[in-house]
Design a protein around this motif. Structure first.
Motif, PDB file in Angstrom:
ATOM      1  N   GLY A 246       0.878  -1.112   0.130  1.00 14.92           N
ATOM      2  CA  GLY A 246       0.025   0.038   0.043  1.00 14.92           C
ATOM      3  C   GLY A 246       0.707   1.239   0.042  1.00 14.92           C
ATOM      4  O   GLY A 246       0.623   2.150  -0.701  1.00 14.92           O
ATOM      5  N   LEU A 247       1.781   1.249   0.848  1.00 10.95           N
ATOM      6  CA  LEU A 247       2.812   2.585   0.678  1.00 10.95           C
ATOM      7  C   LEU A 247       3.464   2.795  -0.478  1.00 10.95           C
ATOM      8  O   LEU A 247       3.604   3.931  -0.912  1.00 10.95           O
ATOM      9  CB  LEU A 247       3.912   2.343   1.952  1.00 10.95           C
ATOM     10  N   ALA A 248       3.690   1.451  -1.161  1.00  9.25           N
ATOM     11  CA  ALA A 248       4.510   1.764  -2.354  1.00  9.25           C
ATOM     12  C   ALA A 248       3.463   2.126  -3.382  1.00  9.25           C
ATOM     13  O   ALA A 248       4.117   2.973  -4.334  1.00  9.25           O
ATOM     14  CB  ALA A 248       4.741   0.355  -3.040  1.00  9.25           C
ATOM     15  N   LYS A 249       2.264   2.045  -3.398  1.00  8.89           N
ATOM     16  CA  LYS A 249       1.382   2.507  -4.399  1.00  8.89           C
ATOM     17  C   LYS A 249       0.933   3.986  -4.041  1.00  8.89           C
ATOM     18  O   LYS A 249       0.986   4.807  -4.731  1.00  8.89           O
ATOM     19  CB  LYS A 249      -0.033   1.725  -4.282  1.00  8.89           C
ATOM     20  N   VAL A 250       1.138   4.297  -2.695  1.00  9.79           N
ATOM     21  CA  VAL A 250       1.019   5.678  -2.291  1.00  9.79           C
ATOM     22  C   VAL A 250       2.260   6.564  -2.837  1.00  9.79           C
ATOM     23  O   VAL A 250       1.911   7.715  -2.941  1.00  9.79           O
ATOM     24  CB  VAL A 250       0.716   5.781  -0.785  1.00  9.79           C
ATOM     25  N   ALA A 251       3.216   5.965  -2.582  1.00  6.75           N
ATOM     26  CA  ALA A 251       4.509   6.755  -3.097  1.00  6.75           C
ATOM     27  C   ALA A 251       4.511   6.871  -4.515  1.00  6.75           C
ATOM     28  O   ALA A 251       5.037   8.019  -4.970  1.00  6.75           O
ATOM     29  CB  ALA A 251       5.657   5.741  -2.703  1.00  6.75           C
ATOM     30  N   MET A 252       3.953   5.991  -5.232  1.00  7.58           N
ATOM     31  CA  MET A 252       3.817   6.140  -6.773  1.00  7.58           C
ATOM     32  C   MET A 252       2.732   7.197  -7.183  1.00  7.58           C
ATOM     33  O   MET A 252       3.092   8.255  -8.125  1.00  7.58           O
ATOM     34  CB  MET A 252       3.463   4.758  -7.285  1.00  7.58           C
ATOM     35  N   ILE A 253       1.674   7.548  -6.358  1.00  4.73           N
ATOM     36  CA  ILE A 253       0.622   8.532  -6.569  1.00  4.73           C
ATOM     37  C   ILE A 253       1.449   9.733  -6.152  1.00  4.73           C
ATOM     38  O   ILE A 253       1.174  10.819  -7.036  1.00  4.73           O
ATOM     39  CB  ILE A 253      -0.506   8.250  -5.767  1.00  4.73           C
ATOM     40  N   VAL A 254       2.126   9.829  -5.184  1.00  2.00           N
ATOM     41  CA  VAL A 254       2.805  11.027  -4.813  1.00  2.00           C
ATOM     42  C   VAL A 254       3.718  11.431  -5.900  1.00  2.00           C
ATOM     43  O   VAL A 254       3.979  12.488  -6.261  1.00  2.00           O
ATOM     44  CB  VAL A 254       3.522  10.999  -3.346  1.00  2.00           C
ATOM     45  N   GLU A 328       4.696 -10.176  -3.023  1.00  2.00           N
ATOM     46  CA  GLU A 328       4.518  -8.844  -2.832  1.00  2.00           C
ATOM     47  C   GLU A 328       5.709  -7.990  -3.215  1.00  2.00           C
ATOM     48  O   GLU A 328       5.455  -7.011  -3.892  1.00  2.00           O
ATOM     49  CB  GLU A 328       4.577  -8.489  -1.412  1.00  2.00           C
ATOM     50  N   LEU A 329       6.831  -8.716  -3.611  1.00  2.09           N
ATOM     51  CA  LEU A 329       7.909  -7.916  -4.293  1.00  2.09           C
ATOM     52  C   LEU A 329       7.689  -7.828  -5.748  1.00  2.09           C
ATOM     53  O   LEU A 329       7.960  -6.782  -6.400  1.00  2.09           O
ATOM     54  CB  LEU A 329       9.372  -8.737  -4.103  1.00  2.09           C
ATOM     55  N   ARG A 334       6.129  -3.820 -10.239  1.00  4.11           N
ATOM     56  CA  ARG A 334       5.161  -3.373 -11.248  1.00  4.11           C
ATOM     57  C   ARG A 334       4.604  -2.099 -10.847  1.00  4.11           C
ATOM     58  O   ARG A 334       4.370  -1.197 -11.698  1.00  4.11           O
ATOM     59  CB  ARG A 334       4.011  -4.552 -11.400  1.00  4.11           C
ATOM     60  N   SER A 335       4.169  -1.742  -9.673  1.00  2.00           N
ATOM     61  CA  SER A 335       3.476  -0.753  -9.186  1.00  2.00           C
ATOM     62  C   SER A 335       4.226   0.433  -8.786  1.00  2.00           C
ATOM     63  O   SER A 335       3.782   1.568  -9.087  1.00  2.00           O
ATOM     64  CB  SER A 335       2.567  -0.931  -8.097  1.00  2.00           C
ATOM     65  N   ASN A 336       5.687   0.247  -8.524  1.00  2.00           N
ATOM     66  CA  ASN A 336       6.629   1.342  -8.312  1.00  2.00           C
ATOM     67  C   ASN A 336       7.892   1.224  -8.944  1.00  2.00           C
ATOM     68  O   ASN A 336       8.573   0.924  -8.126  1.00  2.00           O
ATOM     69  CB  ASN A 336       6.394   1.436  -6.684  1.00  2.00           C
ATOM     70  N   PRO A 337       7.943   1.045 -10.099  1.00  2.00           N
ATOM     71  CA  PRO A 337       9.056   0.752 -10.896  1.00  2.00           C
ATOM     72  C   PRO A 337      10.036   1.872 -10.588  1.00  2.00           C
ATOM     73  O   PRO A 337      11.503   1.492 -10.419  1.00  2.00           O
ATOM     74  CB  PRO A 337       8.925   0.533 -12.322  1.00  2.00           C
ATOM     75  N   GLU A 338       9.703   3.118 -10.289  1.00  2.00           N
ATOM     76  CA  GLU A 338      10.693   4.112 -10.060  1.00  2.00           C
ATOM     77  C   GLU A 338      11.750   3.942  -8.823  1.00  2.00           C
ATOM     78  O   GLU A 338      12.860   3.992  -8.888  1.00  2.00           O
ATOM     79  CB  GLU A 338       9.932   5.473  -9.693  1.00  2.00           C
ATOM     80  N   ASP A 339      11.104   3.012  -7.784  1.00  2.00           N
ATOM     81  CA  ASP A 339      11.636   2.857  -6.699  1.00  2.00           C
ATOM     82  C   ASP A 339      12.519   1.442  -6.371  1.00  2.00           C
ATOM     83  O   ASP A 339      13.524   1.194  -6.010  1.00  2.00           O
ATOM     84  CB  ASP A 339      11.084   3.137  -5.381  1.00  2.00           C
ATOM     85  N   PHE A 340      11.762   0.605  -7.255  1.00  2.00           N
ATOM     86  CA  PHE A 340      12.091  -0.851  -6.918  1.00  2.00           C
ATOM     87  C   PHE A 340      12.689  -1.728  -8.080  1.00  2.00           C
ATOM     88  O   PHE A 340      13.475  -2.549  -7.991  1.00  2.00           O
ATOM     89  CB  PHE A 340      10.713  -1.576  -6.350  1.00  2.00           C
TER      90      PHE A 340
END
Length: 1224
Positions: A246-254, A328-329, A334-340
């Protein structure tokens, strides 16, 4: 926290942190909660604008730190200072409780949004109370009965709270909500994950950044995930991973909001000075600063969770935890490729490809599929692909078919979406899987092959302009020929059916290619025509029957109704006018004609009567079949024609009279031709050509008589006269005599059928019985001939006729009792000698080993198995006495690899017929072996081979001791009587006493009263002087104690004995030790059959399956040793070895192994260590001795290339190795 460090740098340094052996003590210490000294206002937050401006000025694009930030580790302490809140608290309305949340999650019927909203209301009234409710909910979700009180919450560290909760666990059960079997597990897990998702989503705009809720929650989950208690570790890890998702998706939205705001700021700032809106610039600058600060906090929490939970738990001992981490990894990537999405995170997927548990490997492959589906990610996956491609290719032979299926789908994505794709050599790893037994894997490989062929077709069609279907068929033919699996066309068609069904149903394209002349431009070559006909027949079978070929398991995939719909009418309409043309063109080719003759079996034959035009094609087809029979002598062609004749002559079809007339005229012509040749052959005036023509004509008649009653042609006496004259003159023509035997036997079989349908006169019955007696006498003489084909055919026909004319066959019709024919004593002896000389013998196989003809060895074994099954049927159905089975039972151990399943089935059936007599037969078998041993070497003391047979036979008695009391008593009493039998002429005194050692193998199934009775019986038979002899004492000890306490003894058995001296059957062969030595090649042959999917062409006898059963693989006693410092860690990264490189190792049994008893000693040592006095719970604490719960985890073996730097767990399996052997 240095906001400018990149994700990749932080994860590279993460390796040192994760492998340092730390038990996450730093985090545990940093989460110490201090007692509130003086009530006061909460500490002020850090200046957010300043931090945001600092982060904004950093040149890096990723704010995840490179090392554990002390401020991050101290943050939970700072946020968890339990001071009294100044917010007003309504004591009368505490709001939702932990039990309420837990009940809602368990039921799965309450909307999680409502539950989370109620909890948020509680949290907003008092954040300490709300957090305490959430903590207790997590504790209860772990299955713990303990409760975190407010005093514990304010005064104790996380580690102290966890230690206190550990004592509250229920010791009586190891289950907890996440591992409870049944539908509750899926419902609870799904609801728990949904709760975590909704919690983050509801807090995404405010509470995520309050520096209290999520840091405190993550600190507790991090501590629980490092607990020795599996329930704590499993539940907390799952929650932490879901919260981080959930935090990764929020980070992507931010991040998206930040990019949008930054573009707006740049556009406004690029305007002329007089056009700029300073207020707008300041507002955008403030928004950017706030978004940067928010993103920094999110990255800090994600980094702490990744380091504190994922890095330790992705290699946990529990595969469910490892699978959850990897699942989850994949979502984070997929949801936050910028960070992961970088090599630092991808390496965990690569390492987990070597996990020894299939669910973990499966989740890893699913995660990779999600990445390779996105073309924008392909560039970042280049290094990963080059590094782990070899491992992925080797996983197509994974021991778990589900994993192998997904790996093939993954490789298809790599082939389609990457620029380099897969080379032809790499694709060769996947192509053979279209012949795999598992249908799901075969279909996945078929999809891969179809995609590859379509790519080739797309390139070729640009040059020559062929139609797509014709081009596909031609390239498929080339693949089929080059794969060298011509007899497996049905498996190839079934693999391609789901993706290439339209091409394989294009009957017009197929027949057009076949009817073209070879000299034409697009015509087929000779070999290509045969391959296309084979594939066309397989496609017709698949379309008409809609079932997979024999031996291919369905798996979990269920055919849809559309796939099951037969296509027979379309096939019939197209092929009725064209089949005669195809038969006419290929009438001279036996292989192609035998295939084409199968086509009418898939027709809707009723359509022949739908119009006069189609009836014309029926007459043409019948004429073609008759011409083929007269032209060919190949058995496959003749059998296909006979099968077709039998189908057309069925009374179900209105045109059966036409078929009957056509085949009757054919038989008339053949009979007339045979009579012409036979007169010269019987007079001895025939030349070689006449003998050859007579043999071929008789062969055609014999095959056709299997489909049509030909008793009216009166060929029986001619065949009998021919057989007798040939045996008298010793001019044994193999083709002529085998055909004559078949023809005569079929006459007797049809005569019996006619007698059952319409009882003939008494004189006719007497004549028929005389014919049966005469034929059995001729077959008995043939058993002594040196011609293997004649001898084997005579034995096979004897077994069939004796069964057909047995007592059981006449029970329904008393008038047929006159036809009952029982074998004479001499015939019984001849058949028993045939068993020993030609079935339980290795002479012919030794010759084949010299020549190295593997196919001949397979054919010979299948023929022997059919003969043995036929003999066993005679025993079971009462044609032969039950004691005749001794010739079979005494070879149970020696020839177990070849005939074990047949002998075991015979033994089981004999117990149903007469349990006591069956036990006596077993004992008699052992007595005969013992007597044969003494005849060969009277001084021999080693009885290990016979004792091994006794142990194996003992396994047939089952576990119901009361049911086997009488059989076992009869067995023991016969055995004791044999041991103390009075010596006959030429025998030593008491030479059979040692037989008691063999008899003791049956003692452990005896009930206590029977033991006492047998002990008294032994004293009456045994002289007093012999009571001190070693065999007697050994047998007495077996009667005194229960064998369940002795690890060497096994489950019970039957035995048989005779008070008379058993007489061994005579053997024609004089080679010494022929029956006592197990051939190495025999065992190798049986093992080869286990690994091969090639089946013999002979029909399996109705008694029992003749399929070789694969011996169960013994589990390896070695246990994987954990070298990680983390508790429950199993995946070792430092080293790697080669796997999937060695070929299939066939089991070889040496003859000396049966003569030396092997004792297996098993010992287990468990070194239990007291980690803490608080962690002594027997059922929940995972100490070193809990490795036994993971016995199913395989040992580490080589799995990849030798250059890899990781230790790889084995995923090798016998099915995969069988494929290796098959495709080598």
């Amino acid at each position: 926290m240095p906001a400018g460090d990149s994700v990749e740098d932080s994860l590279e340094e993460l390796d040192d942190f994760s492998d340092s052996g730390s038990d996450f003590e730093a985090t545990m210490k940093s989460t110490k909660r201090t007692k509130p000294a003086v009530p006061g206002p909460p500490p002020p937050k850090r200046p957010r604008r300043k931090a945001a401006l600092t982060a904004m000025s950093s040149p890096s694009t990723s704010p995840i730190p490179a090392s554990p930030d002390p401020s991050l580790l101290q943050q939970p302490s700072r946020g968890t200072n339990r001071q009294a809140s100044h917010r007003p608290v309504n004591e009368e309305d505490p709001g939702i409780s932990a039990v309420d949340i837990y009940d809602a999650v368990c039921s799965g019927k309450t909307a999680m949004v409502t539950v989370v909203d109620e909890w948020l209301d509680c949290y907003k009234r008092s954040r300490e109370t709300g957090l305490l409710v959430l903590i207790n909910f997590i504790v209860q979700s772990c299955g713990c009965k303990g409760v975190v009180s407010r005093e514990m919450f304010d005064s104790m560290q996380n580690a102290q709270i966890i230690g206190t909760l550990t004592k509250e666990f229920n010791e009586e059960s190891v289950n907890y909500p996440l591992c409870t079997p049944g539908p509750l597990l899926k419902r609870f897990k799904a609801s728990l994950c949904e709760f975590a998702r909704v919690l983050v989503h509801s807090c995404r705009n405010s509470l995520v950044y309050d520096e209290y809720l999520f840091p405190s929650l993550m600190a507790l989950l991090t501590g629980l995930s490092d607990s020795q208690v599996r329930a704590f570790r499993h539940t907390s890890t799952l929650l932490a991973m879901k919260l981080m998702t959930g935090l990764a998706k929020v980070a992507m939205i931010v991040s998206v909001q930040l990019q949008t705001t930054q573009r707006q700021y740049d556009m406004e700032n690029s305007k002329e000075a007089h056009d700029r809106a300073s207020d707008r610039l300041e507002e955008l600058q403030a928004t950017i600063s706030e978004l940067l600060e928010n993103r920094g906090e999110l990255v800090s929490m994600m980094n702490g969770t990744f380091r504190g939970v994922f890095v330790h738990r992705y290699r946990d001992l529990l595969p469910e935890i490892r699978a959850a981490c990897i699942e989850e990894l994949g979502v984070w990537l997929r949801s936050n490729p910028e960070d992961f999405l970088n090599d630092g995170c991808l390496k965990y997927l690569g390492w987990t490809l070597y996990d020894k548990q299939s669910p973990v490997r499966l989740q890893c492959v699913h995660a990779l599929q999600g990445l390779y589906q996105e073309k924008e990610f392909i560039g970042r996956l280049e290094f990963f692909t080059s590094r782990f491609k070899e491992r992925m290719l080797s996983m197509v032979l994974d021991k778990n078919p589900d994993v192998a299926v997904e790996v093939v789908n993954l490789l298809l994505l790599i082939q389609m979406n990457t620029e380099e794709g897969l080379s032809e050599e790499e694709c060769a790893h996947i192509y053979p899987l279209v012949y795999a037994a598992h249908r799901g894997l075969a279909c996945a490989a078929g999809s891969f092959l179809y995609n590859k062929l379509k790519c080739v077709i797309a390139e070729d069609n640009q040059e020559n302009g062929k139609s797509d279907n014709a081009a596909f068929l031609q390239i498929l033919i080339s693949f089929y020929i080059q794969s060298e699996f011509h007899e497996h066309g049905a498996y190839l068609v079934d693999s391609l059916w789901s993706v290439a069904g339209s091409e394989l149903r294009d009957w017009e394209a197929m027949t057009t290619l076949l009817l073209q002349d070879s000299g034409e431009e697009q015509g087929l070559m000779y070999e290509e025509e045969g391959a296309l006909i084979d594939l066309m027949m397989c496609a017709m079978r698949q379309a008409a029957q809609a079932t997979p070929p024999v031996g291919r398991t369905q798996g979990k995939k269920i055919l849809s109704k559309k796939a099951k719909r037969p296509d027979t009418r379309r096939i019939t309409t197209h092929f009725i006018p064209l089949l005669p043309q195809l038969l006419a063109k290929y009438s001279a080719d036996a292989v192609k004609v035998s295939l084409l003759l199968k086509a009418p079996l898939y027709f809707d034959l009723q359509m022949y009567n739908s119009s006069p035009r189609l009836e014309k094609y029926l007459d043409l087809l019948l004429s073609q079949i008759c011409d083929i029979v007269e032209k060919h002598t190949d058995v496959t062609v003749l059998e296909a024609s006979a099968h077709l004749a039998s189908t057309f002559r069925s009374d179900y079809y209105t045109f059966s009279s036409r078929a009957h007339l056509a085949f009757s005229q054919l038989l008339d012509g053949l009979t007339e031709s045979l009579n012409t040749y036979l007169s010269d052959v019987l007079q001895g005036t025939a030349d070689d050509d006449d003998v050859y023509n007579a043999a071929n004509t008789l062969k055609r008649i014999a095959v056709l008589r299997s489909a049509k009653d030909s008793t009216g042609w009166r060929l029986f006496y001619s065949c009998m006269e021919l057989l007798k004259s040939r045996m008298e003159s010793r001019d044994l023509d193999k083709e002529l005599m085998v055909s004559a035997l078949k023809c005569a036997a079929l006459h007797l079989m049809w005569a019996k059928v006619n007698a059952v349908n319409a009882t003939p006169a008494e004189a006719e019955l007497k004549r028929l019985k005389k014919e049966v007696r005469s034929f059995c006498s001729v077959c008995q003489t043939c058993l002594s001939l040196n011609q293997p084909d004649i001898r084997d055919q005579a034995f096979e026909l004897l077994c069939d006729l004796l069964l057909l004319y047995s007592v059981n066959s006449a029970r329904s019709e008393t008038a047929l009792n006159a036809l009952v024919h029982l074998p004479s004593d001499s015939l019984r002896s001849e058949m028993a000698s045939f068993l020993m000389d030609f079935i339980f013998s290795d002479t012919e196989e030794t010759e084949l080993n010299v020549e190295g003809e593997e196919e001949m060895k397979i054919t010979l074994l299948q023929k022997r198995r059919n003969h043995l099954a036929g003999y066993c049927k005679l025993v079971i159905y009462g044609v032969l006495d039950l004691t005749a089975a001794t010739d079979v039972f005494k070879h149970y151990s020696k020839f177990f690899s070849d005939y074990g399943d047949i002998i075991k089935e015979t033994l089981s059936r004999s117990k149903l017929i007469n349990p006591v007599q069956s036990a006596k037969t077993v004992c008699l078998s052992l007595q005969q072996l013992y007597s044969e041993m003494l005849l060969e070497d009277p001084s021999r003391q080693d009885h290990s081979e016979i004792r091994e047979l006794a142990k194996r036979l003992a396994m047939s008695f089952g576990i119901n001791l009361h049911r086997v009391r009488k059989p076992l008593m009869a067995l023991h009493m016969d055995g004791v009587s044999f041991a103390f039998r009075e010596p006959q002429e030429g025998e030593k005194q008491r030479q059979n006493v040692a037989f008691l050692e063999i008899l003791s193998e049956f003692s452990f199934k005896l009930l206590q009263p029977d033991r006492a009775q047998l002990a008294a019986f032994l004293k009456t038979k045994c002289p007093s002087a012999a009571l001190s002899w070693r065999p007697v004492k050994m047998y007495q000890r077996s009667l005194e104690t229960r064998s369940s306490s002795k690890p060497r003894e096994q489950e019970g058995s039957d035995a048989v004995s005779s008070h008379e001296t058993p007489v061994a059957k005579r053997k024609r062969t004089t080679a010494q030790g022929e029956m006592d030595t197990c051939s190495v090649s025999s065992s190798v042959r049986g093992s080869w059959l286990d690994s091969s999917s090639i089946n013999g062409g002979l029909h399996t006898p109705a008694l029992t399956s003749t399929v070789q059963k694969q011996p169960a693989r013994q589990p390896d006693s070695r246990k994987p040793q954990d070298t990680e410092s983390d508790v429950g860690s199993v995946l070792n990264e430092p080293e790697s070895e080669d796997e999937f490189s060695s070929g299939y190792q066939m089991r070889k049994v040496k003859a000396t192994q049966r003569r030396q008893p092997v004792s297996h000693q098993t010992g287990s040592t468990s070194n239990q260590q007291d980690l803490n006095s608080n962690f002594d719970l027997l059922s929940l604490i995972e100490e070193n001795n809990e490795e036994r719960e993971e016995a199913e985890i395989e040992d580490y073996r080589s799995d990849s290339d030798s250059e890899s730097g990781y230790t790889l767990p084995s995923t090798r399996h016998s099915l995969a190795s069988a494929l290796d052997e098959l495709f080598e």
